[in-house]
Design a protein around this motif. Structure first.
Motif, PDB file in Angstrom:
ATOM      1  N   VAL A   6       0.842  -1.198   0.000  1.00 57.48           N
ATOM      2  CA  VAL A   6       0.000   0.000   0.000  1.00 57.48           C
ATOM      3  C   VAL A   6       0.879   1.251   0.000  1.00 57.48           C
ATOM      4  O   VAL A   6       0.525   2.276   0.555  1.00 57.48           O
ATOM      5  N   GLY A   7       2.013   1.133  -0.676  1.00 53.81           N
ATOM      6  CA  GLY A   7       2.920   2.269  -0.760  1.00 53.81           C
ATOM      7  C   GLY A   7       3.377   2.675   0.623  1.00 53.81           C
ATOM      8  O   GLY A   7       3.619   1.850   1.481  1.00 53.81           O
ATOM      9  N   ASN A   8       3.471   3.944   0.826  1.00 50.80           N
ATOM     10  CA  ASN A   8       3.891   4.449   2.131  1.00 50.80           C
ATOM     11  C   ASN A   8       2.702   5.052   2.862  1.00 50.80           C
ATOM     12  O   ASN A   8       2.854   6.004   3.611  1.00 50.80           O
ATOM     13  N   LEU A   9       1.525   4.487   2.652  1.00 49.50           N
ATOM     14  CA  LEU A   9       0.313   5.001   3.273  1.00 49.50           C
ATOM     15  C   LEU A   9       0.425   5.038   4.795  1.00 49.50           C
ATOM     16  O   LEU A   9       0.143   6.054   5.420  1.00 49.50           O
ATOM     17  N   GLY A  10       0.840   3.938   5.385  1.00 46.66           N
ATOM     18  CA  GLY A  10       0.924   3.864   6.838  1.00 46.66           C
ATOM     19  C   GLY A  10       1.884   4.881   7.423  1.00 46.66           C
ATOM     20  O   GLY A  10       1.567   5.574   8.396  1.00 46.66           O
ATOM     21  N   GLU A  11       3.049   4.980   6.806  1.00 45.96           N
ATOM     22  CA  GLU A  11       4.047   5.960   7.271  1.00 45.96           C
ATOM     23  C   GLU A  11       3.502   7.379   7.129  1.00 45.96           C
ATOM     24  O   GLU A  11       3.682   8.212   8.019  1.00 45.96           O
ATOM     25  N   TYR A  12       2.851   7.632   6.009  1.00 48.92           N
ATOM     26  CA  TYR A  12       2.292   8.960   5.764  1.00 48.92           C
ATOM     27  C   TYR A  12       1.214   9.285   6.797  1.00 48.92           C
ATOM     28  O   TYR A  12       1.175  10.393   7.344  1.00 48.92           O
ATOM     29  N   LEU A  13       0.334   8.326   7.072  1.00 48.23           N
ATOM     30  CA  LEU A  13      -0.720   8.543   8.072  1.00 48.23           C
ATOM     31  C   LEU A  13      -0.116   8.824   9.445  1.00 48.23           C
ATOM     32  O   LEU A  13      -0.570   9.723  10.156  1.00 48.23           O
ATOM     33  N   ARG A  14       0.882   8.046   9.817  1.00 45.30           N
ATOM     34  CA  ARG A  14       1.533   8.260  11.117  1.00 45.30           C
ATOM     35  C   ARG A  14       2.142   9.664  11.194  1.00 45.30           C
ATOM     36  O   ARG A  14       1.984  10.367  12.189  1.00 45.30           O
ATOM     37  N   GLU A  15       2.812  10.061  10.104  1.00 48.97           N
ATOM     38  CA  GLU A  15       3.423  11.394  10.053  1.00 48.97           C
ATOM     39  C   GLU A  15       2.355  12.494  10.181  1.00 48.97           C
ATOM     40  O   GLU A  15       2.528  13.455  10.930  1.00 48.97           O
ATOM     41  N   GLN A  16       1.252  12.349   9.457  1.00 49.84           N
ATOM     42  CA  GLN A  16       0.172  13.337   9.513  1.00 49.84           C
ATOM     43  C   GLN A  16      -0.473  13.374  10.899  1.00 49.84           C
ATOM     44  O   GLN A  16      -0.796  14.442  11.417  1.00 49.84           O
ATOM     45  N   ARG A  17      -0.653  12.199  11.490  1.00 55.72           N
ATOM     46  CA  ARG A  17      -1.246  12.121  12.834  1.00 55.72           C
ATOM     47  C   ARG A  17      -0.351  12.811  13.858  1.00 55.72           C
ATOM     48  O   ARG A  17      -0.817  13.590  14.694  1.00 55.72           O
ATOM     49  N   ARG A  18       0.932  12.545  13.753  1.00 57.81           N
ATOM     50  CA  ARG A  18       1.873  13.164  14.699  1.00 57.81           C
ATOM     51  C   ARG A  18       1.954  14.674  14.501  1.00 57.81           C
ATOM     52  O   ARG A  18       2.031  15.415  15.476  1.00 57.81           O
ATOM     53  N   SER A  19       1.931  15.132  13.243  1.00 54.58           N
ATOM     54  CA  SER A  19       1.995  16.578  13.020  1.00 54.58           C
ATOM     55  C   SER A  19       0.713  17.262  13.491  1.00 54.58           C
ATOM     56  O   SER A  19       0.734  18.439  13.848  1.00 54.58           O
ATOM     57  N   ALA A  20      -0.397  16.512  13.508  1.00 49.17           N
ATOM     58  CA  ALA A  20      -1.652  17.053  14.047  1.00 49.17           C
ATOM     59  C   ALA A  20      -1.705  16.917  15.565  1.00 49.17           C
ATOM     60  O   ALA A  20      -2.682  17.315  16.198  1.00 49.17           O
ATOM     61  N   GLN A  21      -0.656  16.349  16.133  1.00 51.76           N
ATOM     62  CA  GLN A  21      -0.534  16.133  17.578  1.00 51.76           C
ATOM     63  C   GLN A  21      -1.707  15.333  18.139  1.00 51.76           C
ATOM     64  O   GLN A  21      -2.305  15.676  19.155  1.00 51.76           O
ATOM     65  N   LEU A  22      -2.017  14.224  17.422  1.00 52.39           N
ATOM     66  CA  LEU A  22      -3.084  13.326  17.852  1.00 52.39           C
ATOM     67  C   LEU A  22      -2.487  11.972  18.210  1.00 52.39           C
ATOM     68  O   LEU A  22      -1.578  11.493  17.528  1.00 52.39           O
ATOM     69  N   SER A  23      -3.012  11.372  19.253  1.00 54.71           N
ATOM     70  CA  SER A  23      -2.620  10.010  19.565  1.00 54.71           C
ATOM     71  C   SER A  23      -3.351   9.075  18.612  1.00 54.71           C
ATOM     72  O   SER A  23      -4.327   9.469  17.957  1.00 54.71           O
ATOM     73  N   LEU A  24      -2.904   7.852  18.538  1.00 57.18           N
ATOM     74  CA  LEU A  24      -3.573   6.858  17.695  1.00 57.18           C
ATOM     75  C   LEU A  24      -5.033   6.719  18.120  1.00 57.18           C
ATOM     76  O   LEU A  24      -5.938   6.689  17.290  1.00 57.18           O
ATOM     77  N   ARG A  25      -5.263   6.685  19.403  1.00 51.54           N
ATOM     78  CA  ARG A  25      -6.631   6.543  19.940  1.00 51.54           C
ATOM     79  C   ARG A  25      -7.493   7.769  19.574  1.00 51.54           C
ATOM     80  O   ARG A  25      -8.650   7.623  19.201  1.00 51.54           O
ATOM     81  N   GLN A  26      -6.926   8.957  19.680  1.00 53.43           N
ATOM     82  CA  GLN A  26      -7.690  10.173  19.348  1.00 53.43           C
ATOM     83  C   GLN A  26      -8.091  10.189  17.877  1.00 53.43           C
ATOM     84  O   GLN A  26      -9.225  10.523  17.535  1.00 53.43           O
ATOM     85  N   LEU A  27      -7.159   9.810  16.994  1.00 52.62           N
ATOM     86  CA  LEU A  27      -7.470   9.776  15.572  1.00 52.62           C
ATOM     87  C   LEU A  27      -8.506   8.690  15.275  1.00 52.62           C
ATOM     88  O   LEU A  27      -9.440   8.919  14.508  1.00 52.62           O
ATOM     89  N   ALA A  28      -8.351   7.545  15.892  1.00 50.82           N
ATOM     90  CA  ALA A  28      -9.309   6.457  15.686  1.00 50.82           C
ATOM     91  C   ALA A  28     -10.710   6.897  16.099  1.00 50.82           C
ATOM     92  O   ALA A  28     -11.686   6.671  15.371  1.00 50.82           O
ATOM     93  N   ASP A  29     -10.817   7.563  17.241  1.00 54.24           N
ATOM     94  CA  ASP A  29     -12.117   8.054  17.708  1.00 54.24           C
ATOM     95  C   ASP A  29     -12.690   9.094  16.748  1.00 54.24           C
ATOM     96  O   ASP A  29     -13.869   9.048  16.397  1.00 54.24           O
ATOM     97  N   ALA A  30     -11.851  10.026  16.300  1.00 53.25           N
ATOM     98  CA  ALA A  30     -12.309  11.088  15.403  1.00 53.25           C
ATOM     99  C   ALA A  30     -12.733  10.539  14.039  1.00 53.25           C
ATOM    100  O   ALA A  30     -13.657  11.052  13.414  1.00 53.25           O
ATOM    101  N   ALA A  31     -12.073   9.472  13.597  1.00 56.81           N
ATOM    102  CA  ALA A  31     -12.377   8.882  12.294  1.00 56.81           C
ATOM    103  C   ALA A  31     -13.472   7.825  12.368  1.00 56.81           C
ATOM    104  O   ALA A  31     -13.977   7.390  11.343  1.00 56.81           O
TER     105      ALA A  31
END
Length: 135
Positions: A6-31
């Motif tokens: 899936v290309g670098n989708l996972g890495e990109y998502l992690r980078e975007q999540r971190r730059s938004a200063q969201l934890s994995l749990r916070q992003l999961a809840d928001a999404a």
């Protein structure tokens, strides 16, 4: 479990999540997805659907089309067209008739330039501006 291609989708998502200063749990809840599922996407173990990517993009306030390209759902050549259509449809300063006319002009220019034969040339957005289901 081996990583999916899936290309670098996972890495990109992690980078975007971190730059938004969201934890994995916070992003999961928001999404609206589960924490373990989002973790598997970030680690490249799961390939999410276009709907899940759209929810994640909305939660991160980024372009869903960018995620579609990174996940291999959209060709990069289609991304520009989709983003152009999205900008036109999202513009609050013009009415629906004007948006329709602009999209028709845009499509005619693409056709004139020989771009209407590309896969997904008709793919785009529904009348409400949501991504059309191309699957």
């Amino acid at each position: 479990m081996a990583s999916l291609n899936v290309g670098n989708l996972g890495e990109y998502l992690r980078e975007q999540r971190r730059s938004a200063q969201l934890s994995l749990r916070q992003l999961a809840d928001a999404a609206g997805v589960s924490n373990p599922y989002l973790s598997q996407i970030e680690r490249g173990l799961r390939k999410p659907s276009a709907e899940v990517l759209q929810q994640v993009a909305k939660a991160l306030r980024i372009s869903a089309e960018t995620l579609y390209v990174r996940a291999g759902i959209l060709d990069e050549r289609q991304q520009g067209e989709l983003e152009t259509r999205a900008v036109i449809l999202a513009d609050p300063s013009i009415n629906e008739r004007q948006k329709s006319v602009l999209l028709q002009i845009y499509a005619s220019f693409r056709k004139e330039n020989g771009l209407d034969d590309e896969p997904g040339a008709d793919a785009g957005f529904n009348a409400d501006g949501s991504a059309a289901d191309t699957a």
